[in-house]
Write an enzyme that holds these catalytic residues in place. Structure first.
Site, mmCIF file in Angstrom:
data_model
loop_
_atom_site.group_PDB
_atom_site.id
_atom_site.type_symbol
_atom_site.label_atom_id
_atom_site.label_comp_id
_atom_site.label_asym_id
_atom_site.label_seq_id
_atom_site.Cartn_x
_atom_site.Cartn_y
_atom_site.Cartn_z
ATOM 1 N N ARG A 33 -19.320 -38.397 21.583
ATOM 2 C CA ARG A 33 -18.396 -37.260 21.744
ATOM 3 C C ARG A 33 -17.070 -37.698 22.369
ATOM 4 O O ARG A 33 -16.030 -37.092 22.114
ATOM 5 C CB ARG A 33 -19.072 -36.166 22.583
ATOM 6 C CG ARG A 33 -18.372 -34.799 22.515
ATOM 7 C CD ARG A 33 -19.273 -33.707 23.076
ATOM 8 N NE ARG A 33 -18.726 -32.368 22.894
ATOM 9 C CZ ARG A 33 -18.061 -31.711 23.830
ATOM 10 N NH1 ARG A 33 -17.859 -32.230 25.010
ATOM 11 N NH2 ARG A 33 -17.600 -30.489 23.583
ATOM 12 N N ILE A 59 -12.585 -28.502 21.149
ATOM 13 C CA ILE A 59 -13.859 -28.987 20.620
ATOM 14 C C ILE A 59 -14.897 -28.085 21.288
ATOM 15 O O ILE A 59 -14.846 -27.840 22.499
ATOM 16 C CB ILE A 59 -14.072 -30.489 20.961
ATOM 17 C CG1 ILE A 59 -15.430 -31.002 20.472
ATOM 18 C CG2 ILE A 59 -13.909 -30.785 22.432
ATOM 19 C CD1 ILE A 59 -15.591 -32.528 20.655
ATOM 20 N N SER A 60 -15.819 -27.531 20.502
ATOM 21 C CA SER A 60 -16.741 -26.524 21.037
ATOM 22 C C SER A 60 -17.721 -27.140 22.042
ATOM 23 O O SER A 60 -17.999 -28.347 22.023
ATOM 24 C CB SER A 60 -17.539 -25.879 19.898
ATOM 25 O OG SER A 60 -16.664 -25.333 18.935
ATOM 26 N N GLN A 61 -18.258 -26.271 22.892
ATOM 27 C CA GLN A 61 -19.297 -26.656 23.860
ATOM 28 C C GLN A 61 -20.476 -27.287 23.096
ATOM 29 O O GLN A 61 -20.880 -26.767 22.036
ATOM 30 C CB GLN A 61 -19.755 -25.379 24.559
ATOM 31 C CG GLN A 61 -20.845 -25.551 25.571
ATOM 32 C CD GLN A 61 -21.408 -24.193 26.013
ATOM 33 O OE1 GLN A 61 -21.168 -23.173 25.375
ATOM 34 N NE2 GLN A 61 -22.139 -24.202 27.094
ATOM 35 N N PRO A 62 -21.045 -28.388 23.594
ATOM 36 C CA PRO A 62 -22.166 -29.031 22.891
ATOM 37 C C PRO A 62 -23.292 -28.056 22.532
ATOM 38 O O PRO A 62 -23.830 -28.096 21.424
ATOM 39 C CB PRO A 62 -22.643 -30.108 23.876
ATOM 40 C CG PRO A 62 -21.422 -30.448 24.674
ATOM 41 C CD PRO A 62 -20.652 -29.155 24.800
#
Ligand code: SAM
Length: 219
Positions: A33, A59-62
């Site tokens: 990431r 970038i979205s939350q995992p």
């Protein structure tokens, strides 16, 4: 070191919050990431939240990436459309799961940067710059469509580009604070099952079947 951080992300953020699909967990345990965020944020790459990637985007939350991939039930060989390439991270995870990925991004600078990044990291993802609310006529139909920005309503073009049995995972709602993450599965040419997964907060999906511009409508 990043391998250990990824292992902890998988155990502490994903498994602990209910993600159980082993293929999603393994894929997220492999994708670096830190390579998808600006260098200055690399040390925060495995924190439990979204991160800025420039152009006012994130970038979205995992956990959210994992939740969407799990809900889309992606199998090896599936043809997947990823709407809202952003950094390219979600596309890379889907590619790690053995799917064939087309990704579409409306912001040309982000789209081109993601294309170069994915290629440099060895991910075979076809990135198009354009309006993802229209989907991609070719190579539709798709076994799964993931939309990483919130639409006012479910775009008809995306429903139409689902294969029979295909799954569309999309946040839908009219406020910036909260939208419904929905999973729409195509049962037949005319029938769809539509379920609410959970409440989420995404950036707006801007385009023909989305919001008119960055400020338009979404409150
Ligand atoms: N999946 C991305 C990742 O892994 O980094 C995060 C995506 S970010 C939350 C949402 C993205 O959707 C932004 O990059 C934004 O420019 C893009 N977007 C918004 N409207 C779009 C549209 N109509 N078509 C394609 N991309 C769109």
């Amino acid at each position: 070191m990043s391998e250990e951080l990824r292992r902890r992300m998988v155990e502490d953020q994903l498994v602990r919050h209910g993600i159980s699909d082993r293929r999603v967990l393994d894929a997220m345990g492999r994708v670096p990431r830190e390579a998808f965020v600006p260098e200055a944020l690399a040390s925060s790459a495995y924190m439990d939240g979204p991160l800025s990637i420039g152009g006012g985007q994130t970038i979205s939350q995992p956990y959210i990436v994992a939740r969407m991939l799990e809900a889309a039930a992606i199998a090896p060989g599936d043809r997947v459309l990823d709407v809202g390439t952003g950094s390219g991270y979600a596309a890379a995870v889907a590619a790690e799961m053995g799917a064939t990925i087309c990704s579409i991004e409306r912001d040309a600078a982000l789209g081109e940067a993601a294309r170069a990044r994915l290629q440099a990291l060895g991910y075979d993802v076809a990135v198009t710059v354009g309006d993802g609310t229209r989907g991609l006529e070719s190579p539709a139909p798709f076994d799964a469509i993931l939309v990483a920005a919130a639409a006012p309503t479910v775009p008809e073009a995306l429903r139409a580009q689902l294969a029979i049995g295909g799954r569309l995972v999309i946040p839908v709602g009219r406020t910036r604070q909260g939208q419904e993450l929905r999973r729409i599965a195509r049962r037949s040419a005319t029938e769809f099952d539509d379920i609410l997964l959970e409440m989420v907060a995404f950036v707006p999906l801007i385009g023909h079947e989305g919001w008119p511009d960055a400020s338009g409508g979404i409150g």
